[in-house]
Structure formats: C-alpha cells, structure tokens
Design a protein around this motif. Structure first.
Motif, PDB file in Angstrom:
ATOM      1  N   ILE A 170       8.702 -17.769 -38.639  1.00 24.83           N
ATOM      2  CA  ILE A 170      10.061 -17.800 -38.104  1.00 24.83           C
ATOM      3  C   ILE A 170      10.488 -16.440 -37.538  1.00 24.83           C
ATOM      4  O   ILE A 170      11.383 -16.363 -36.698  1.00 24.83           O
ATOM      5  CB  ILE A 170      11.054 -18.259 -39.204  1.00 24.83           C
ATOM      6  N   LEU A 171       9.819 -15.369 -37.981  1.00 26.63           N
ATOM      7  CA  LEU A 171      10.209 -14.021 -37.552  1.00 26.63           C
ATOM      8  C   LEU A 171       9.450 -13.528 -36.326  1.00 26.63           C
ATOM      9  O   LEU A 171       9.669 -12.405 -35.870  1.00 26.63           O
ATOM     10  CB  LEU A 171       9.995 -13.034 -38.715  1.00 26.63           C
ATOM     11  N   VAL A 172       8.536 -14.367 -35.790  1.00 27.91           N
ATOM     12  CA  VAL A 172       7.770 -13.994 -34.596  1.00 27.91           C
ATOM     13  C   VAL A 172       7.850 -15.122 -33.575  1.00 27.91           C
ATOM     14  O   VAL A 172       8.094 -16.288 -33.939  1.00 27.91           O
ATOM     15  CB  VAL A 172       6.296 -13.691 -34.942  1.00 27.91           C
ATOM     16  N   PRO A 173       7.652 -14.821 -32.280  1.00 25.57           N
ATOM     17  CA  PRO A 173       7.681 -15.881 -31.261  1.00 25.57           C
ATOM     18  C   PRO A 173       6.482 -16.810 -31.390  1.00 25.57           C
ATOM     19  O   PRO A 173       5.499 -16.506 -32.074  1.00 25.57           O
ATOM     20  CB  PRO A 173       7.654 -15.098 -29.947  1.00 25.57           C
ATOM     21  N   ASN A 174       6.543 -17.928 -30.711  1.00 26.56           N
ATOM     22  CA  ASN A 174       5.467 -18.922 -30.716  1.00 26.56           C
ATOM     23  C   ASN A 174       4.203 -18.325 -30.112  1.00 26.56           C
ATOM     24  O   ASN A 174       4.226 -17.761 -29.022  1.00 26.56           O
ATOM     25  CB  ASN A 174       5.919 -20.154 -29.911  1.00 26.56           C
ATOM     26  N   GLN A 175       3.082 -18.481 -30.831  1.00 24.84           N
ATOM     27  CA  GLN A 175       1.818 -17.904 -30.382  1.00 24.84           C
ATOM     28  C   GLN A 175       0.920 -18.913 -29.655  1.00 24.84           C
ATOM     29  O   GLN A 175      -0.170 -18.558 -29.210  1.00 24.84           O
ATOM     30  CB  GLN A 175       1.050 -17.344 -31.585  1.00 24.84           C
ATOM     31  N   ASP A 176       1.379 -20.190 -29.516  1.00 20.79           N
ATOM     32  CA  ASP A 176       0.566 -21.208 -28.867  1.00 20.79           C
ATOM     33  C   ASP A 176       0.398 -20.899 -27.380  1.00 20.79           C
ATOM     34  O   ASP A 176       1.336 -20.431 -26.709  1.00 20.79           O
ATOM     35  CB  ASP A 176       1.213 -22.590 -29.026  1.00 20.79           C
ATOM     36  N   GLN A 177      -0.770 -21.192 -26.855  1.00 20.19           N
ATOM     37  CA  GLN A 177      -1.097 -21.029 -25.440  1.00 20.19           C
ATOM     38  C   GLN A 177      -0.795 -19.604 -24.940  1.00 20.19           C
ATOM     39  O   GLN A 177      -0.278 -19.413 -23.839  1.00 20.19           O
ATOM     40  CB  GLN A 177      -0.321 -22.052 -24.585  1.00 20.19           C
ATOM     41  N   CYS A 178      -1.109 -18.629 -25.787  1.00 17.64           N
ATOM     42  CA  CYS A 178      -0.902 -17.230 -25.394  1.00 17.64           C
ATOM     43  C   CYS A 178      -2.234 -16.501 -25.511  1.00 17.64           C
ATOM     44  O   CYS A 178      -2.546 -15.903 -26.533  1.00 17.64           O
ATOM     45  CB  CYS A 178       0.154 -16.577 -26.288  1.00 17.64           C
ATOM     46  N   ASP A 179      -3.027 -16.596 -24.438  1.00 13.07           N
ATOM     47  CA  ASP A 179      -4.312 -15.912 -24.424  1.00 13.07           C
ATOM     48  C   ASP A 179      -4.172 -14.558 -23.743  1.00 13.07           C
ATOM     49  O   ASP A 179      -3.065 -14.135 -23.372  1.00 13.07           O
ATOM     50  CB  ASP A 179      -5.375 -16.768 -23.734  1.00 13.07           C
ATOM     51  N   GLN A 180      -5.294 -13.860 -23.550  1.00 15.28           N
ATOM     52  CA  GLN A 180      -5.240 -12.502 -22.988  1.00 15.28           C
ATOM     53  C   GLN A 180      -4.691 -12.494 -21.572  1.00 15.28           C
ATOM     54  O   GLN A 180      -3.919 -11.605 -21.205  1.00 15.28           O
ATOM     55  CB  GLN A 180      -6.638 -11.884 -23.013  1.00 15.28           C
ATOM     56  N   ILE A 181      -5.050 -13.496 -20.775  1.00 17.19           N
ATOM     57  CA  ILE A 181      -4.560 -13.553 -19.388  1.00 17.19           C
ATOM     58  C   ILE A 181      -3.048 -13.744 -19.372  1.00 17.19           C
ATOM     59  O   ILE A 181      -2.328 -13.104 -18.599  1.00 17.19           O
ATOM     60  CB  ILE A 181      -5.267 -14.690 -18.617  1.00 17.19           C
ATOM     61  N   SER A 182      -2.555 -14.626 -20.251  1.00 16.68           N
ATOM     62  CA  SER A 182      -1.102 -14.853 -20.330  1.00 16.68           C
ATOM     63  C   SER A 182      -0.369 -13.585 -20.756  1.00 16.68           C
ATOM     64  O   SER A 182       0.728 -13.284 -20.271  1.00 16.68           O
ATOM     65  CB  SER A 182      -0.805 -15.993 -21.313  1.00 16.68           C
ATOM     66  N   LEU A 183      -0.997 -12.841 -21.666  1.00 19.58           N
ATOM     67  CA  LEU A 183      -0.398 -11.581 -22.092  1.00 19.58           C
ATOM     68  C   LEU A 183      -0.282 -10.601 -20.932  1.00 19.58           C
ATOM     69  O   LEU A 183       0.765  -9.964 -20.722  1.00 19.58           O
ATOM     70  CB  LEU A 183      -1.225 -10.947 -23.215  1.00 19.58           C
ATOM     71  N   LEU A 184      -1.373 -10.479 -20.161  1.00 21.18           N
ATOM     72  CA  LEU A 184      -1.387  -9.531 -19.043  1.00 21.18           C
ATOM     73  C   LEU A 184      -0.370  -9.926 -17.973  1.00 21.18           C
ATOM     74  O   LEU A 184       0.247  -9.065 -17.353  1.00 21.18           O
ATOM     75  CB  LEU A 184      -2.790  -9.450 -18.439  1.00 21.18           C
TER      76      LEU A 184
END
Length: 640
Positions: A170-184
């Motif tokens: 609950i204290l962090v955003p959703n991590q689903d579908q967050c790969d390295q390309i999405s991060l960049l």
C-alpha cells in the motif's frame, strides 16, 4: 581581604602575580596586550553560580553527575569500544540508505533518477547540517550520553518506517507491467503524493536521529580518556583513527552485505537488516553505561555567545584607555563560571569582543551577564569564530564525495563489473573507498607515521591541519583522474555504438578503472576527516566540544546541499530542452559530459586548497598560544 574586593592576578596557570592596580595609560594598554593582566573579581553573581572547580574545570562525572571516585574503573579503551559499536551501526544505516535509496526511488517509487539523487542528497545534507542541534542539546542540557540515547531511539524508529515502506504494497505504487524499458520511458505508474510524503517523512526522521548522534559520538568517545595522563595526546590520536575505522567498517558492510541482501531477498530485508543492526547497537551502547565517563553540560552555549555579543555592543563606545576601565573580568582562583569548562587564557584576537569583559567603575555588584562577561566566556566565542574557516574548507570534499556516490554509480552501469567469474553489483562499487580507508588506517602507524615523522619532525607524523591539507590535495588528484577516465569511457561508448544504451554494460571496458578515483578519494577522506575531528575536539572550548564536532558534520551537510545546487546550476546552464541540447549531467551518461563536470570540480578544488592554506597558515593552535603567552610575560617581567 574582603571576598567581594577586586584583585589583580595572572592569567590562568600562566602569568605570575602583578601589582594591585593598572594605570589607565600604561604601556600595556598602548601596546594593546590586554591579555597580560586582567582582574579576577567576585563583584558580580554570575548566571552560572559561584564557579565550578575540578581538574581543569572539566572533571569527569558518573551518569548521576557526581565525581568519579576511582577513574581506573571507568573510561579508557574498553568504554570506547562500546561507543565504536554504536557508531559502526549508525554509519552502516547511513551509507546503506544513501547507496540504496536512489535505486529504491527509481525502481520502486518510479521517480526520475536525477530527482531521486537530489532527494537523497537533501536527506544526507539535512541529517548532517542539523547536527548542530544535537551538539547544542548535548553541550547545553542533556550531556552527550543522553543525547545519543534519545536520538538513537529516534533513528531506529525512522529505519523501522523505511522498512515498512519497502514491505507494504500500500505504501508503494503498482509494480505490474513495469519493466526496464517502461522505467526508461517513464511509463510506470508514479508514486502517489501521499506515498512520497510518507517516505520523505520516515527518511527525515532517520536523518534527524543521525543529526543527534553524529556530533556526540566522537566527542563522547574522546571523553573516556584522562586529560591529565602523560599519554593523553597519543591515546586521542589513536582514538580518532580507530573511530574512523569503525565508520569505515560500517560503510563496507553497507556497500557489500546490505547490497547482497537487497539483491537476494529484496528491499524490505535490506532495510530491515539496517534496523536490526541499529537496535542491537543501541543495546550494546546501553550495556556499557556503567563504564562511561561523563562531562557536565555547561548550559546553553548559544546563550553565552549571545551574552558576549550583547555585552560587547553595549560597551562598544568605551575605550580601553578610559579612566572608568578597571580590568577584564574573571572569577578568582581556578574556578570557572562555566560548568564543565576550565578557564581559557586571554588572547589578543577580535579585540572588539573583549569589551564584553570590560569591568568599569560603574559596574557594581550583581551585574547582569548581558552586560559583563568573564574572559573565558569571551574566549569561547573567539574560538568558535576562529575555527570556522577550517571546516568550511572541507565542504568541497563533502561535495565531491556526494557526487561520487551518484555519478560514479551511473558510470558503473555502463561498465563490466565482473571480477573473473564473479559479477560485482554496481551498487557495491562505493565499497572501494572504504577498503582503501581500511587499508590506510591499518598501515597508518607502521608506515605513514614513521615516514612523515622524518620529514616533518612532528611526533605524530603530521599535525592535524597538515593532515587536513594532505586530504584536500589528494581529493584534487581523485576528481582530476575521474575527469580523465570519464572522457575515455564516453569516447569508447560512442565509438562502439553504446551511445543510446546507457544501462547496458560494455563488456570490454572494466569498471575497475573507477578504483583509482575511489581509492584516492578514500585516502583523501581519511586524512582530511580524521584530522578535522581531532582538530575540532582539541581546539573547541571544553563546554562546547559537541558543537565543535558538529562543525565537521555541518560542513558535510553543506557539501550535500552544495552538490544539489551545483547540479541544478550546471543543468540549467548546459542543457536546453527546446533545442534538445543535453546537459552535462544528462540521465544518459553517454550523451552527457561528466568529464567536463569533474574538471570543473578539479578547478574548484584547487581554489579551495589555496584558501585552506591561507586559513591554516593564519590559525594558531591554542597550546601554542599558551606558550607564546608565557614567553610574552617573561619578556615583560625581565624588562622591569
């Protein structure tokens, strides 16, 4: 003789007794040597009571504030080792957060790398710059032991909060579908404002806890040694080296074991291990309580400083040649008006402040300390002012250390970190300055001291200020080499088609070229910071030693803030979003110009080094001032 009568006597422990009165137009006034003689009087009831006695005015006491009957059963190296354990855990937590929090904000909270780095820099800066608060509370009211005890508990609460942030979804955003390309590309779900507010709150609670510990631990450890001992100087010199060794061990564990735990078991386990280590160190610290020697808090140092400034301002128009002038006020005998402090001999620096101690005929009994201060109180303020330029010159070293923690990690992501078949995590790279410090401290007394003693003739190889100067000089070499290697690394990346792939390691270029700058900055740190801590402890007034130690932490904090400010200035000047011009500090290290930035730091470091040489040449150690005072008196007496 009446107890309230004024009598002229010598400066404390230095000057023989002299005739009963000073002529207003004497040669002593004309030669402006006010410290040769001053008046010790009981005419005024000080705000601090009738004065404090003891060995040097700073007698060690037990936890209840009572004199220790048998010093052999307390203090010494055994007590110091309990304190080392607390500092080791605090530094492990501090560096563990500093090296992991940027990556945590980037990969988990989905914050841009540059803003994450600035947020961590601000956290580091606040935790160090606010150390003056911890030093103030220790010197004024709580004493060093209780200040450490309270703030280590706050520190533990903050680390627990950080651990909860890393373990509760609950204290962090959703991590689903967050790969390295999405991060960049910045396509991951960003952290909600309240989630970032929670993280910043627990981070700054942790920083606040560190701020109370840092200025007190080194001073409290040094308090465990007997100032009257013949080997006191040697013990103190070794103490500060071992103290910084404990800092280094904490950093090494943070850059290796904590990083390993994070990779294998996740962020929650990594931050949780820091909290567990801090809890265990608190337990060890409290177990050592019966062994500790304490110093009485001397009352608010800020109040005493304010009293001197106000009293000097009130008498700003009074001349030292005035017929109203009686002498410079001080308590009689060996008593000091300041609890936990010995008397301080008068010096001729900052003569405008001497007016706070001017005793005039109109000054009767029960004078307010806001109008008449003792010589010792005035000298405290002079010492605090004279100390400022030295730690100020170490701000740039802290700035370089801060930049290395973030910029060199960005460089390491583009390099091959394999050591044979072993792949070293990028976040482990900052361990190498710690290893160089560990090696240097291990060889310090067997190699450096004997060699440098032959050159300088100094019994400890080099004076405190010489060691600070050596550290600043080596830091110039470190940042200059960083610029040279970064130019080569960037050119190699562009030539081999890695320009856009700044998170892809280049297999043919080893990250271990970074070891040269890491080891150099480690050497610079051990010489500069250890020398500075010892310098501030010995030179600061007895009742302001925590404040003196806080000077080093404040300089470190200002270095972190300066790093953030410098980064912002460089980005705004060198980058232009409208023209798609990358700044020197671009997130893509291959298109940025980190080499130009390092060379800018090299130029600033050279300028800073010459400023330090000027300040160090002008500074006069307190022990040397006492010797010169004795010689000055002997000349005056022989001429009569």
């Amino acid at each position: 003789m009446d107890a309230t009568a004024s009598r002229e006597i010598k400066s404390p422990e230095v000057i023989p007794e002299t005739p009963a009165c000073l002529e207003a137009n004497s040669e002593f006034h004309k030669s402006k040597k006010l410290g040769i003689y001053f008046i010790e009087s009981d005419d005024r009831r000080t705000a601090f009571g009738g004065g404090y006695m003891g060995a040097g005015g700073a007698t060690p006491v037990n936890i209840h504030g009572k004199p220790i009957s048998n010093l052999s059963k307390t203090g010494g190296w055994i007590a110091a080792f309990f304190i080392f354990g607390n500092e080791m855990a605090e530094r492990m937590a501090y560096f563990g957060l500093s090296v992991n929090m940027v990556a945590f904000m980037f990969y988990v909270m989905h914050r841009p790398f540059t803003s994450s780095a600035n947020a961590v820099n601000n956290f580091l800066g606040i935790s160090q710059a606010s150390s003056v608060l911890g030093g103030f509370l220790a010197d004024a009211y709580l004493g060093r032991y209780w200040t450490i005890a309270i703030f280590t508990t706050i520190y533990l609460a903050g680390l627990t909060g950080v651990t909860l942030c890393a373990t509760m979804n609950i204290l962090v955003p959703n991590q689903d579908q967050c790969d390295q390309i999405s991060l960049l590309l910045g396509n991951c779900e960003p952290a909600k404002p309240w989630q970032m507010l929670y993280l910043y709150t627990v981070l700054y609670v942790t920083g606040f806890g560190a701020a109370g510990i840092r200025p007190c631990v080194s001073s409290f450890g040094a308090d465990q040694f007997d100032e009257t001992s013949r080997d006191y100087k040697a013990h103190l010199d070794r103490f500060f080296n071992f103290f910084y060794l404990s800092v280094t061990v904490g950093a090494i564990v943070a850059f290796t074991a904590i990083v390993y735990i994070q990779i294998k078991h996740g962020w929650g386990s990594a931050f949780g291990s820091l909290a567990i280590a801090m809890g265990l160190s608190n337990l060890v610290f409290f177990i050592g309580t019966p062994l500790y020697r304490h110093r009485l808090p001397g009352g608010s140092p800020l109040t005493r400083v304010a009293q001197v400034l106000v009293a000097a301002f009130r008498k700003r128009n009074v001349s030292f040649d005035s017929s109203e002038y009686i002498g410079l006020y001080e308590l009689p005998g060996k008593r000091s008006a300041i609890k936990g402090s010995s008397k301080i001999a008068h010096t001729d620096d900052f003569r405008c402040l001497d007016k706070a101690a001017l005793q005039l005929k109109e000054d009767g009994a029960n004078q307010s300390p806001w109008r008449l201060c003792t010589v010792t109180q005035v000298e405290e303020v002079k010492i605090l002012v004279k100390l400022v330029p030295i730690p100020a010159c170490t701000i740039l070293l802290s700035l370089i250390l801060t930049e290395f923690l973030t910029l060199s990690v960005q460089q390491a992501y583009t390099l091959n970190t394999h050591m044979g078949k072993l792949k070293l995590p990028v976040t482990c790279m900052p361990v190498f300055p710690g290893l160089s410090i560990f090696l240097l401290l291990s060889l310090y007394y067997s190699v450096f001291v004997p060699l440098s003693r032959r050159i300088t003739g100094h019994p400890h190889g080099a004076s405190q200020l010489q060691r600070v100067g050596i550290g600043l000089a080596v830091s110039i070499l470190s940042v200059a080499w960083a610029g040279v290697f970064e130019r080569y690394r960037r050119h190699y990346a562009i030539e081999h088609g890695y320009e856009a792939s700044f998170l892809t390691p280049m297999s043919d270029l080893s990250a271990y070229w970074l070891l040269i700058q890491y080891c150099l900055i480690g050497i610079a740190e051990v010489f500069c910071i250890v020398g500075l801590l010892e310098f501030l402890y010995e030179e600061a007034p007895d009742a302001m030693r925590s404040i003196g130690s806080a000077y080093a932490a404040v300089a470190g904090g200002l270095g972190c803030f300066a790093a953030t400010i410098l980064n912002s200035i460089v980005k705004s000047i060198t980058g232009n979003a409208e023209e798609r011009q990358q700044s020197w500090l671009s997130q893509n290290v291959n298109t940025g110009r980190f080499d130009y930035f390092y060379w800018l730091l090299s130029v600033l470091s050279v300028i800073n080094f010459f400023a330090f040489l000027y300040a160090a040449r002008r500074y006069q150690y307190r022990s040397k001032q006492v010797i010169e005072k004795k010689e000055q008196v002997n000349v005056q007496l022989s001429s009569k």
